[in-house]
Design an enzyme around this catalytic site. Structure first.
Site, short mmCIF file in Angstrom:
data_model
loop_
_atom_site.label_atom_id
_atom_site.label_comp_id
_atom_site.label_asym_id
_atom_site.label_seq_id
_atom_site.Cartn_x
_atom_site.Cartn_y
_atom_site.Cartn_z
N LYS A 9 0.47 -1.37 0.40
CA LYS A 9 0.00 0.00 -0.19
C LYS A 9 0.54 1.21 -0.42
CE LYS A 9 -3.18 -1.24 2.61
NZ LYS A 9 -5.01 -1.27 3.93
N GLY A 56 -8.31 -6.15 4.81
CA GLY A 56 -9.74 -6.83 5.77
C GLY A 56 -9.21 -5.92 7.85
N GLY A 57 -8.55 -4.79 7.59
CA GLY A 57 -8.29 -3.49 8.55
C GLY A 57 -7.74 -3.85 9.77
N LYS A 93 -2.16 10.90 7.57
CA LYS A 93 -3.62 11.70 8.66
C LYS A 93 -4.44 11.21 8.78
CE LYS A 93 -4.39 16.54 9.73
NZ LYS A 93 -3.68 16.15 11.02
N ILE A 104 -8.00 10.82 8.51
CA ILE A 104 -9.15 12.17 8.04
C ILE A 104 -10.49 11.38 9.09
CG2 ILE A 104 -11.04 12.39 6.02
CD1 ILE A 104 -7.76 12.61 5.63
N GLU A 131 -5.83 2.54 -1.35
CA GLU A 131 -5.80 1.27 -1.69
C GLU A 131 -6.53 0.55 -2.89
OE1 GLU A 131 -5.79 -2.42 0.14
OE2 GLU A 131 -7.79 -1.64 1.28
N ARG A 146 -8.83 -7.72 -7.19
CA ARG A 146 -10.02 -8.88 -7.36
C ARG A 146 -11.28 -8.74 -7.18
NH1 ARG A 146 -11.35 -7.86 -2.10
NH2 ARG A 146 -10.39 -7.29 -0.41
N VAL A 197 -16.21 -8.64 -2.27
CA VAL A 197 -17.32 -8.87 -1.33
C VAL A 197 -18.68 -8.38 -1.73
CG1 VAL A 197 -18.36 -8.87 1.15
CG2 VAL A 197 -16.40 -9.55 0.58
P1 ADP Z 1 -13.91 -6.10 0.64
O1 ADP Z 1 -12.51 -5.43 -0.31
O2 ADP Z 1 -14.60 -6.49 -0.54
O3 ADP Z 1 -14.95 -5.91 1.51
P2 ADP Z 1 -12.66 -7.22 2.87
O4 ADP Z 1 -11.32 -6.94 2.40
O5 ADP Z 1 -13.24 -7.05 3.78
O6 ADP Z 1 -12.99 -7.41 1.16
O7 ADP Z 1 -11.52 -8.84 2.47
C1 ADP Z 1 -12.44 -9.83 2.05
C2 ADP Z 1 -11.91 -11.09 2.08
O8 ADP Z 1 -10.90 -11.11 2.24
C3 ADP Z 1 -12.40 -11.16 3.62
O9 ADP Z 1 -13.20 -12.31 3.88
C4 ADP Z 1 -11.55 -11.06 4.56
O10 ADP Z 1 -11.41 -11.59 5.72
C5 ADP Z 1 -10.27 -11.84 3.99
N1 ADP Z 1 -8.96 -10.47 3.57
C6 ADP Z 1 -9.27 -9.46 2.82
N2 ADP Z 1 -7.51 -8.90 3.16
C7 ADP Z 1 -7.08 -10.78 3.65
C8 ADP Z 1 -5.53 -10.50 4.05
N3 ADP Z 1 -4.74 -9.63 3.78
N4 ADP Z 1 -5.73 -12.02 4.67
C9 ADP Z 1 -6.70 -12.56 4.70
N5 ADP Z 1 -7.23 -12.11 4.93
C10 ADP Z 1 -7.70 -11.79 4.33
P1 ADP Z 2 -7.34 -2.37 4.31
O1 ADP Z 2 -6.71 -2.93 3.32
O2 ADP Z 2 -8.06 -2.68 6.17
O3 ADP Z 2 -9.21 -2.81 3.34
P2 ADP Z 2 -8.35 0.34 3.66
O4 ADP Z 2 -6.39 0.74 3.73
O5 ADP Z 2 -9.26 0.02 2.46
O6 ADP Z 2 -7.27 -0.77 4.64
O7 ADP Z 2 -8.59 1.08 4.90
C1 ADP Z 2 -9.62 -0.22 6.03
C2 ADP Z 2 -10.28 1.16 5.85
O8 ADP Z 2 -9.81 1.86 7.02
C3 ADP Z 2 -11.08 2.21 4.91
O9 ADP Z 2 -12.17 2.02 4.68
C4 ADP Z 2 -11.53 4.16 5.98
O10 ADP Z 2 -12.59 3.32 6.74
C5 ADP Z 2 -10.47 3.43 7.11
N1 ADP Z 2 -9.40 4.47 6.21
C6 ADP Z 2 -8.03 3.63 6.03
N2 ADP Z 2 -7.96 4.48 5.49
C7 ADP Z 2 -7.91 6.02 6.73
C8 ADP Z 2 -7.36 7.23 6.50
N3 ADP Z 2 -6.20 8.05 5.98
N4 ADP Z 2 -8.63 8.61 7.18
C9 ADP Z 2 -9.01 8.27 8.37
N5 ADP Z 2 -9.74 6.76 7.48
C10 ADP Z 2 -9.10 5.19 6.76
MG MG Z 3 -9.54 -1.39 2.03
#
Ligand code: ADP
Ligand code: ADP
Ligand code: MG
Length: 460
Positions: A116, A164-165, A201, A203, A288, A292, A295
């Site tokens: 990322k 996945g947060g 930062k 947001i 990001e 793929r 969901v």
């Molecule tokens: P979306 O971005 O479509 O909401 P998610 O971020 O929730 O998808 O991820 C989709 C699925 O893949 C979820 O079941 C999540 O637990 C899993 N997942 C996402 N990123 C990873 C990762 N880096 N390693 C393992 N599982 C992941």
């Molecule tokens: P993941 O790979 O786990 O999906 P993301 O980078 O998509 O990670 O971030 C997951 C969530 O975190 C976002 O959907 C958003 O709600 C929050 N988020 C990410 N970056 C920021 C930011 N700079 N400020 C506030 N919220 C953020």
């Molecule tokens: Mg994301």
């Protein structure tokens, strides 16, 4: 077109891919772990081969076993679904090296966007706005401290390899920064085998707005509109809708163009999603790209009228996109609720168990994507998402009413789910008005749980 596709996944997404293959008259091979012998994807596929014990590392992540099955069964392509190996660049490369089409982008593109911090730098270089933050990776807590002091609090510590947060921490006060940095870094190392971190930062009260992208091997890149995924718990999505209440047509055009630019900069092919946060002042920032199928893809399918999985398969086979950008129209409104086997009243603890009896809603504008059937046992080994309730209607309010109705019909006996929480969200005035942010669920969870309690007491 492909003759036989191996589906390297499980659960509802494996079922979803098998359905698309069947409609394209492509024969199918499923793989499964010993925990999944009775799973729907095993029953739906023309052939199914067991690849190992329940632990994902020993089965759904076992590249050699999966490739051996593909070879032995004469497959010519692999669909990775989401999660598991879907964003594993080495797997995409290994498929291609074995003479199999990987239904997704190239290993190089997955690698590029999978980090990322690197993706962020690439976006910056082509003029897609990113959240102010560190230039590249941050290795020590002391370094993180310096950068955070410079960009100002609150900040978000993020794992470059994260998903996945996980590997993410919000920091509101200077005093917490170093501890939270070490914590996030350790979590990232444990979850993703990488301790590369960066800082952004944070947001405040943003909306999560993402754009669906589709690109073919002939240089065509289109965007299929946005999805608003601001209803989140711990940075994970729970409910998604399209169109977003937060976008004007002008902003939609602008963000859509940025998403196409992002995909082009990455040299993208196949389906992908460009994710942004939208600040209350309507500034948007790239966060990001997910390389793929996602969901929440069905809400786009319903409003745009394209089968995205079918399109993924066609593009991977070398066919051009079936639509040009000027042939893409969003119609009406759609919403998805993720039904998870977890108990919101007890800290969202997982509730695996046997689904003794199931009734899925039907009627106009309702679609269910699930791996469940009556008598099916939800395994504790995998993700807790067991069904997606997806509805569509002409307007947002009608969609909300339809979703309430669908969740009232939904009956899952034998295990706990978050369905009643979803139902209550649909009555919360902040949600109904549409002016919610990613802070919505945290802010209103107590109220929502109290409402659930009232319902439970009234029902005895
Ligand atoms: P979306 O971005 O479509 O909401 P998610 O971020 O929730 O998808 O991820 C989709 C699925 O893949 C979820 O079941 C999540 O637990 C899993 N997942 C996402 N990123 C990873 C990762 N880096 N390693 C393992 N599982 C992941
Ligand atoms: P993941 O790979 O786990 O999906 P993301 O980078 O998509 O990670 O971030 C997951 C969530 O975190 C976002 O959907 C958003 O709600 C929050 N988020 C990410 N970056 C920021 C930011 N700079 N400020 C506030 N919220 C953020
Ligand atoms: Mg994301």
């Amino acid at each position: 077109m492909f003759k036989r596709v191996l589906v390297a996944n499980r659960g509802e997404i494996a079922v979803r891919v098998l359905r698309a293959c069947r409609e394209l008259c492509i024969s199918t091979v499923a793989v499964y772990s010993t925990a999944d012998a009775d799973s729907l994807h095993v029953l739906f596929a023309e052939q199914a081969v067991c690849i190992g014990p329940p632990r994902a590392a020993d089965s759904y992540l076992n590249v050699d076993a999966i490739l051996a099955v593909a070879k032995a069964t004469g497959c010519d392509a692999v669909h990775p679904g989401y999660g598991f190996l879907s964003e594993n660049a080495d797997f995409a490369d290994a498929c291609r090296a074995a003479g199999l089409a990987f239904i997704g982008p190239s290993g190089d593109v997955i690698r590029k966007m999978g980090n990322k911090a690197a993706a962020r730098a690439l976006m910056q270089s082509v003029g897609v706005p990113v959240v102010p933050g560190s230039d590249g990776r941050v290795d020590t807590a002391e370094e993180a401290q310096e950068i955070a002091d410079r960009i100002g609090y609150p900040v978000l510590i993020t794992a470059a390899a994260g998903g996945g947060g996980r590997g993410m921490r919000r920091v509101y006060e200077r005093a917490q920064l170093q501890d939270l940095f070490r914590e996030a870094r350790a979590e990232s190392a444990a979850c993703f085998g990488s301790d590369e971190m960066y800082l952004e930062k944070l947001i405040l009260e943003p909306r999560h707005i993402e754009f669906q992208i589709m690109a073919d091997q002939h240089g065509n890149v289109i965007q299929l509109g946005e999805r608003d995924c601001s209803v989140q718990r711990r940075n994970q999505k729970l409910l998604e809708e399209t169109p977003s209440h937060a976008l004007t047509n002008e902003l939609r055009e602008k963000m859509g163009a940025a998403a196409v630019l992002a995909a082009r900069a990455a040299g993208y092919e196949n389906a992908g999603t460009v994710e942004f946060v939208l600040a209350p002042d309507k500034q948007f920032y790239f966060i990001e790209m997910n390389t793929r199928i996602q969901v929440e893809h069905p809400i786009t399918e319903l409003t745009v009228g394209i089968d995205l999985v079918r399109e993924q398969i066609r593009v991977a086979a070398g066919l051009p996109l079936s639509r040009r950008q000027d042939q893409v129209r969003q119609r009406g409104h759609a919403m998805e609720c993720r039904i998870n086997a977890e108990d919101p009243m007890h800290g969202f603890a997982p509730c695996p168990g046997k689904a003794d009896f199931l009734y899925f809603p039907g009627g106009p504008g309702v679609r269910i994507d699930t791996c469940m059937y009556s008598g099916y046992e939800i395994s504790p080994y995998y993700d807790s998402m067991v069904a997606k309730v997806i509805v569509q209607a002409p307007t947002r309010l009608e969609t909300i009413r339809r979703m309430r109705r669908a969740l009232e019909e939904l009956t899952i006996d034998g295990l706990g789910t978050n369905a009643e929480l979803m139902h209550q969200i649909l009555y919360h005035p902040v949600f109904v008005r549409g002016n919610y942010s990613t802070a919505f669920l945290d802010e209103h969870l107590e109220t929502l749980l109290a409402w659930i309690k009232q319902v439970e007491e009234a029902e005895g």
